[in-house]
Design a protein around this motif. Structure first.
Motif, short mmCIF file in Angstrom:
data_model
loop_
_atom_site.label_atom_id
_atom_site.label_comp_id
_atom_site.label_asym_id
_atom_site.label_seq_id
_atom_site.Cartn_x
_atom_site.Cartn_y
_atom_site.Cartn_z
N ARG A 12 -34.77 -17.25 5.30
CA ARG A 12 -35.89 -17.85 4.58
C ARG A 12 -37.02 -16.84 4.44
N LEU A 13 -37.34 -16.21 5.59
CA LEU A 13 -38.35 -15.17 5.58
C LEU A 13 -38.04 -14.13 4.52
N VAL B 174 -38.59 -15.49 0.84
CA VAL B 174 -40.01 -15.56 0.52
C VAL B 174 -40.53 -14.16 0.21
N PHE B 175 -40.10 -13.20 1.05
CA PHE B 175 -40.52 -11.83 0.84
C PHE B 175 -40.07 -11.31 -0.53
N HIS C 290 -42.09 -12.82 -3.34
CA HIS C 290 -43.43 -12.25 -3.39
C HIS C 290 -43.40 -10.84 -3.94
N ASP D 173 -47.64 -3.17 -0.31
CA ASP D 173 -48.46 -4.32 0.01
C ASP D 173 -47.59 -5.53 0.34
N SER D 174 -46.59 -5.78 -0.48
CA SER D 174 -45.70 -6.92 -0.24
C SER D 174 -44.95 -6.76 1.06
N LEU E 201 -47.28 -7.27 3.95
CA LEU E 201 -47.67 -8.68 4.01
C LEU E 201 -46.57 -9.50 4.67
N SER E 202 -45.33 -9.20 4.32
CA SER E 202 -44.21 -9.93 4.91
C SER E 202 -44.12 -9.66 6.41
N LEU F 145 -46.59 -8.82 8.32
CA LEU F 145 -47.72 -9.51 8.93
C LEU F 145 -47.44 -11.00 9.09
N SER F 146 -46.86 -11.61 8.04
CA SER F 146 -46.55 -13.03 8.12
C SER F 146 -45.59 -13.30 9.26
#
Lengths: 330, 330, 330, 330, 330
Positions: free
Chosen positions: D98-99, D102-103, D106, D126-127, D130-131, D133-134
């Motif tokens: 799932r992670l 989503v990545f 994005h 950046d993406s 961000l992934s 970091l999430s």
């Protein structure tokens, strides 16, 4: 909170200072000066005087280098050193007046020396750092004796009151370690910044000599830094000793406890054995015939015998216990 | 405190030294020299001699580089090395005279070597560092054996006296670790400062050769630094071993204690059970008829039976206890 | 001590080495070479061979860069790499001969590769570092399994023998951690010094090409540094696991002890209660009349009753105890 | 060991990747590519792909900057970013699909943005960050809740099962802390090296623009670094909480144990007192006359009385015990 | 997780701010501004506003320097300072409104000062840092009193509830220490970067004056840094106190436990002795003749005697116990 913020407003305008002139003579003792006058006169920022002015003792030691002066704020000494005068700020409730007067005497003497190769400001700095060093050394010796004695005692006899003293001593040691480290840090901070070292040649600046070699000052500061490092190292050693003693004492207490428990267990087992015997005896005993029933002295003898048995068993157990305790405390 | 400050005045003017000349021959043994003469002769600042002069052993090792000489103050060695002579300062109450004479012999021999590519001062430094290294190694081997033996013993049998020895050894280890680290630090400090490395080529300076490549000295110092690092690393390893042994010994003591308590609990339960039986027996027992009342040997038999029961129960419990102890110490 | 100092004299003049030529073929296997010859031939300082020569295993890993060669001294590998040959020094009692032969095979193979873009010396270095890495990884996997298994066992059942194993494993882990860190440090030290990196382009130096870009070597060393860092990180993780398990096991032991004590206390209270009842019974009991005195079976019944009561109470208590132990070990 | 060394030979030649083109569209999903082709196509060294290729999860996060691309290998993401495409390597057994999706969503969205001021490669970076970091944040929140709940429970009721959970949680926390620190370290390493920052402007390099200002990238990376630092700081806080809770729980257990022992001691003393009374009673008691001998109900009454006394004493003791336990758990 | 990622989309477009103009007057109180407008107006990157905008309190303090402004995000203050206005962002659920209003009053006052030598932005920064410092100091004093009082109590009386309070206080202390350190770190980070210091002379930049001397700002920041360091140092001291108190309390508990066990052992031994006596008495006692059998008062006397003996022995034991407890708590 308001107070905290307002307390920062320049409400306390007066400072008590002792001033030494360029000849090393004390010009004023504990004279009152206006804070704003001082700032203008010595080219300081009011912010610089904040720490000196504060009533609480400073933990963090600092040496601030400014245009025409440097400010030393280490332990009991708060001083402003210029090329031709030294201003010592009185600390509120300065504890050790003897320390202070020895310092003042040494400073005067050092400043009066004629024909010295060192400029005025370095002789002042030397006296200041020497006084700081003496204070640190004196405290270190005091704490070392205190702690050393206690640790030796603890090796011989572990007891409860000693732990309380240990707590107080190790707090004191921690605070001392901290102070010594901060003093060293303050000196090293100056040593690391070449601009600050240059700027501290106040006499040369006043005479408008250019300087680029700050060897003398470096040697002076390095020498003190090394000596403070020596003190810090020794304090760390004492601390390590305290730590390892605590750890070992805990192990000894644990090991003693196990010995006590092992003996206790033996006693319990003995008691259970005796109890089992008593149960059997109780079931049959008194309805059986023995040839002693008719003897007149049998009752007295039996009373004495059971008292002796009780005492002998207890005594044997206690002797064992005492021996364990002796070993435990040896 | 006065004393501390006065003690810094140049009251102790004499120093005892051994001097080796440029050929490596001992010129003077334990001769007395005036401190002020030494300073003028070798271009030193009185402050430099402060540490060498002091009676207390130094914790912090230092290598100070000056105009025409460098001062080495590491462990048992306090030496002034120049381009054409080496001055060894006597330490008060120097402990290990054998160490010192081996060092002196080696130094003489090393300085006398003809046709060496290394200049005089580096051969002296090499001998000094080698002696320091030998002293460190010898102490390390000694401590390693001491601690290693004790830890092996502790694995087999945890006891109280061993903890005391452990305390003394780990204090000694900590102090050794500290000294070794400070030696390495002193060497590394010189290595980090290119100016100091340059300034240590005393022979070249004397012959007014310019130098910019300090490779030889760097290799020499780095080699010693690595070897001291090796010793520091091993000391740290020993220390880690002591730490983990302490932790595990504490766990073993804890676990043994739980075993003891568990057995104790069983015994207590047994005792309670027996007590409950005795209460019931006590309430009814002796007023009941049994067919044994009239037997002549019943009393004797019962006495023996209860003694046997008591002994058997105790013996069973103690055997269990002994087995736990054996396991605990295995 | 004499020995230590003399041991440093060039008494052990011979070294056993395996030599690979510029084609990657083994020229000599375990041949004997004079130390002094080696120094002259490869432009080394006798000091450089000191560590390689020493019989004791080295803790501190080093990569020394010299004029025409570099010396690698990491874990089981002691090698001298030149632009056209590789000399492997035999370590006394080298433990893992299999590891060594795999390394030798890989090194030969790697040096024989034709048309590689990497120069000879980097292919050698690559093989060496790869062997070091394999050795570290193999040991890490071994220790991880060992420790992981033990920790899982400790979670299920806390016992005394496991603590001893834990002690041995954690010592081993600490020593491994240390070695891995020192390997990483040795690689990083070279990476940090641009001169050393430049000087390691031996083939270019031999062909007198000037170089200023040491990108290839940097990438090679960085890659190994990262992989060793990965191993160090994992070793640290295992160590942290051991630490937290120890802490929690101690808490569990403490908590179990409290449960045991709480139950023990209940038993003690019960025993006291029974004792109090027995005292009352003892005072009055047997002189009172009960209707059972005349019954013939009363004695037998009472004996059985008290035995049953004793057993029942004990059994109830022990069942409780067993349950606590089960919980404690669950 | 052979395997380890051979495993490094290029035996696994295929890599599974997802490729996004310069428009941000997914060109290939989990396509198979030859390792050697990839190296030639993207100007990589085979060594660079080693880590990406490995089946074991990587602990150490890395950002490698190469000629025409940079490789990001952080947590679940292994990506090769170029000026006109992004290649995502499939991790074997990637846990959280799932992670990942989503990545991917994005990333696609971010790459498709028209008219952005940021170049292609930075939008990809950046993406990715961000992934990462999430993922870190999600895990942090999860662990915080887990640990926070457990610590709150432990304050109310100290028990054995909770310690086991604490062990598992604190292992997990330690591993999380470690991962987060390594992510921050990887970002900071890039930030510290100006060359790497320059080299990451891939679009500019492709268009052969010279650049010397890497402000945009610095701000991007610094912003993520700060956010990861925030997570690391919070993880450290949780860890400190766990530590101090453990320490205090141990003190509470110790203190409870002392209370239990103190009560146990009182009970023992009571039992001894009763025992002493019983001894005296035993010696004389039953042969003495009391007026109760003839009463018919005396036996019954005495039985009840002793049962009541036993129960009363036990009840009083247990009540005290229960109260201590209540306090101890409160 | 989706939420986390979406939460980063610019969905919360509005920010509540208080704006002060160049005269120091409050222009807007808690006005709503569009995030995108703010970015364009003040030349910010949307990323810069992320942290300010977030509802969760920030742990990591930051001072971000941008083209025309700098952003301060420390503790309760989130402000954007420009050369001619200050924007204070409202923190959601800002706890201490009093603190905030004092800050606002001081800021207004400070900005209104005419003829100050400091530029507008530094006066704002001074107010901000002063408010931060006040908040830290206030909390420090609060925690110091809390912890100091508790530690003093713990010295007098070790008990269970105090440990719980200690746990809460030491968590709070740890979190405070952390925050203070992060504040200092944020200030030091700016101090270390000369470019940032230059870029913070916003007024000069606006007037297009070139600047290369950032002395004033340095002195301002250093002064605050020193004061925060003072607070950090004191917090560390308190923490060290807590640590050493915990260690010593544990030793005291251990030592008390040993005393309890030793006394318990003595009691057990006594009980066993008495039991042994009772067994002997049980075997013979009651069938023996004593002259007391016929006495009418003997029964009563014996009952009283055994009660008195029981009470006396218990009393003696308990007195000893009480004394140990007293010592233990003293």
């Amino acid at each position: 909170l308001d107070k905290v913020m307002k307390g920062r407003q320049p409400t306390d305008l007066m400072l008590r200072c002792t001033v030494l002139d360029s000849e090393g003579n004390v010009k004023t003792i504990s004279g009152q000066f206006k804070k704003s006058d001082m700032c203008t006169e010595h080219g300081l920022n009011p912010r610089d005087l904040r720490k000196i002015d504060s009533r609480v003792p400073n933990l963090v030691a600092t040496i601030l280098v400014r245009e025409q002066a440097f400010l030393v704020n280490i332990l009991h000494i708060r001083a402003l050193v210029k090329a031709d005068c030294v201003i010592l700020f009185d600390t509120y409730g300065s504890v050790d007046s003897r320390l202070h007067s020895v310092f003042l005497y040494h400073l005067e003497h050092n400043l009066k020396v004629k024909g010295s190769t060192s400029p005025y400001e370095f002789r002042a700095l030397d006296s200041i750092l020497l006084s700081v060093l003496s204070a640190l050394e004196a405290e270190m010796v005091f704490i070392r004796n205190l702690v050393g004695g206690l640790l030796a005692e603890l090796e011989d006899d572990i007891d409860h009151d000693r732990f309380k003293r240990l707590l107080h001593y190790s707090r004191r040691l921690a605070s001392f370690q901290n102070r010594a480290k901060l003093v060293q840090q303050a000196i090293d901070e100056v040593l690391e910044q070449d601009e600050d070292l240059d700027a501290m040649y106040l006499t040369d600046k006043k005479n408008q000599k250019e300087r680029h070699d700050h060897n003398e000052l470096e040697v002076l500061l390095e020498s003190f830094s090394k000596q403070v490092e020596e003190i810090v190292t020794e304090a760390n050693n004492i601390d390590a000793n305290v730590q390892s003693t605590q750890e070992i004492v805990e192990l000894i207490l644990d090991s003693n406890r196990n010995s006590l428990l092992a003996l206790d267990l033996k006693v319990s087992i003995g008691t259970m054995g005796i109890g089992a015997g008593a149960l059997v005896a109780g079931l049959f005993g008194m309805n059986l015939k023995s040839t002693l029933e008719e003897s007149d002295y049998a009752f007295l003898g039996m009373t004495i015998l059971s008292a002796v048995v009780a005492a002998a068993v207890s005594w044997a157990g206690l002797r064992r216990h005492v021996m364990i305790s002796l070993v435990a405390r040896a």
